[in-house]
Design a protein around this motif. Structure first.
Motif, PDB file in Angstrom:
ATOM      1  N   VAL A 134     -13.619   5.911  -1.533  1.00  0.00           N
ATOM      2  CA  VAL A 134     -13.574   7.353  -0.872  1.00  0.00           C
ATOM      3  C   VAL A 134     -12.183   7.267  -0.292  1.00  0.00           C
ATOM      4  CG1 VAL A 134     -14.167   8.854   0.887  1.00  0.00           C
ATOM      5  CG2 VAL A 134     -15.818   7.701  -0.321  1.00  0.00           C
ATOM      6  N   SER A 140     -21.530   6.317  -8.629  1.00  0.00           N
ATOM      7  CA  SER A 140     -21.233   7.693  -7.826  1.00  0.00           C
ATOM      8  C   SER A 140     -22.553   8.218  -7.257  1.00  0.00           C
ATOM      9  CB  SER A 140     -20.595   8.797  -8.675  1.00  0.00           C
ATOM     10  OG  SER A 140     -21.383   8.993  -9.776  1.00  0.00           O
ATOM     11  N   VAL A 188      -8.741  13.842  -4.897  1.00  0.00           N
ATOM     12  CA  VAL A 188      -9.691  14.983  -4.811  1.00  0.00           C
ATOM     13  C   VAL A 188      -9.064  16.221  -4.477  1.00  0.00           C
ATOM     14  CG1 VAL A 188     -11.975  15.624  -3.864  1.00  0.00           C
ATOM     15  CG2 VAL A 188     -11.593  13.366  -4.736  1.00  0.00           C
ATOM     16  N   LEU A 246      -9.686  10.016  -2.177  1.00  0.00           N
ATOM     17  CA  LEU A 246      -9.364  11.110  -1.394  1.00  0.00           C
ATOM     18  C   LEU A 246      -8.286  12.069  -1.686  1.00  0.00           C
ATOM     19  CD1 LEU A 246     -10.649  12.965   0.629  1.00  0.00           C
ATOM     20  CD2 LEU A 246      -9.451  11.694   2.561  1.00  0.00           C
ATOM     21  N   LEU A 275     -17.572  10.878   0.870  1.00  0.00           N
ATOM     22  CA  LEU A 275     -16.607  11.704   0.306  1.00  0.00           C
ATOM     23  C   LEU A 275     -16.888  12.861   1.158  1.00  0.00           C
ATOM     24  CD1 LEU A 275     -14.293  12.241  -1.282  1.00  0.00           C
ATOM     25  CD2 LEU A 275     -15.761  13.086  -3.239  1.00  0.00           C
ATOM     26  N   GLN A 276     -18.008  13.374   1.196  1.00  0.00           N
ATOM     27  CA  GLN A 276     -17.994  14.706   2.077  1.00  0.00           C
ATOM     28  C   GLN A 276     -17.538  14.662   3.452  1.00  0.00           C
ATOM     29  OE1 GLN A 276     -21.516  17.462   1.509  1.00  0.00           O
ATOM     30  NE2 GLN A 276     -22.072  17.110   3.706  1.00  0.00           N
ATOM     31  N   PHE A 336     -21.417   7.230  -2.186  1.00  0.00           N
ATOM     32  CA  PHE A 336     -20.269   7.808  -2.426  1.00  0.00           C
ATOM     33  C   PHE A 336     -20.260   9.135  -2.152  1.00  0.00           C
ATOM     34  CE2 PHE A 336     -17.582  10.250  -5.690  1.00  0.00           C
ATOM     35  CZ  PHE A 336     -16.528  10.001  -5.284  1.00  0.00           C
ATOM     36  N   THR A 337     -21.096  10.093  -2.508  1.00  0.00           N
ATOM     37  CA  THR A 337     -20.965  11.574  -2.293  1.00  0.00           C
ATOM     38  C   THR A 337     -21.024  11.860  -0.565  1.00  0.00           C
ATOM     39  OG1 THR A 337     -23.352  11.711  -2.611  1.00  0.00           O
ATOM     40  CG2 THR A 337     -21.740  12.092  -4.667  1.00  0.00           C
TER      41      THR A 337
END
Length: 205
Positions: free
Chosen positions: A192, A32, A199, A196, A47-48, A43-44
């Motif tokens: 992602v 991550s 999340v 998703l 994902l954002q 990843f972060t």
């Protein structure tokens, strides 16, 4: 550090966002943390971007530390939360791969994951538990105990679980860096895309 080759993310579409801007903390290890990739391709960050394209004005903070076992992550959990400056709306717990790779006892990893989930529950912080799978060369008994650790903990704590963080990527050399372990930029995009929906459900929950 390794870098991605031959991948350029598409331009981000202007998002349609809601009024609330949730904060998500990805608390994990090198997977991550975006090991071997530029920050914008980890990843972060991806994902954002995906959340914002979907209309969720989330900020995804990177709480991954390369090489961390579950015990090491547990030891830094409280100060990591303090460092965020605000209580996150969701914590994605992505841990266990390094315990597995080192062949550490599953009860040890399970007890430390249990403590992490308990701490987050006591603080009223929602969790999405991201599972890992053991390498088959560790033997069927270890694989069964390790793989079974995640659904058991998710059930015990009443938290949602994403079964396998590397789903669709593990074992595919085209989606991995040269070490054969960490996703390259293409691999991150697949992770992602697959995680998703989980999340988004966890945020709503």
């Amino acid at each position: 550090m390794l870098s991605a080759v031959g991948f350029v993310p598409s331009a981000e579409a202007a998002p349609r966002v809601s009024n609330h801007a949730p904060v998500i903390w990805a608390f994990g290890d090198s997977l991550s943390a975006g090991y071997g990739l530029p920050p914008a391709l980890g990843f972060t960050a991806r994902l954002q971007a995906a959340l914002r394209r979907a209309g969720v004005a989330a900020t995804v903070r990177n709480g991954g530390v390369a090489g961390d076992t579950v015990a090491q992550a547990r030891a830094r959990l409280r100060w990591g939360l303090r460092g965020l400056g605000a209580t996150p709306d969701l914590v994605i717990v992505e841990l266990g791969a390094n315990d597995m790779l080192r062949g550490l006892p599953v009860p040890q990893a399970s007890a430390n994951l249990d403590a992490i989930l308990t701490e987050l529950h006591n603080r009223g912080i929602p969790v999405l538990l991201a599972g890992m799978r053991a390498a088959p060369n560790l033997g069927p008994d270890y694989v069964a105990r390790f793989d079974g650790m995640y659904p058991a903990l998710a059930k015990a704590h009443g938290v949602p679980r994403y079964p396998f963080f590397l789903d669709g990527v593990a074992g595919d050399r085209a989606l991995l860096q040269a070490d054969g372990l960490h996703p390259n930029a293409r691999g991150v995009e697949i992770i992602v895309r697959r995680v998703l929906p989980s999340v988004r459900r966890a945020l709503r929950g």
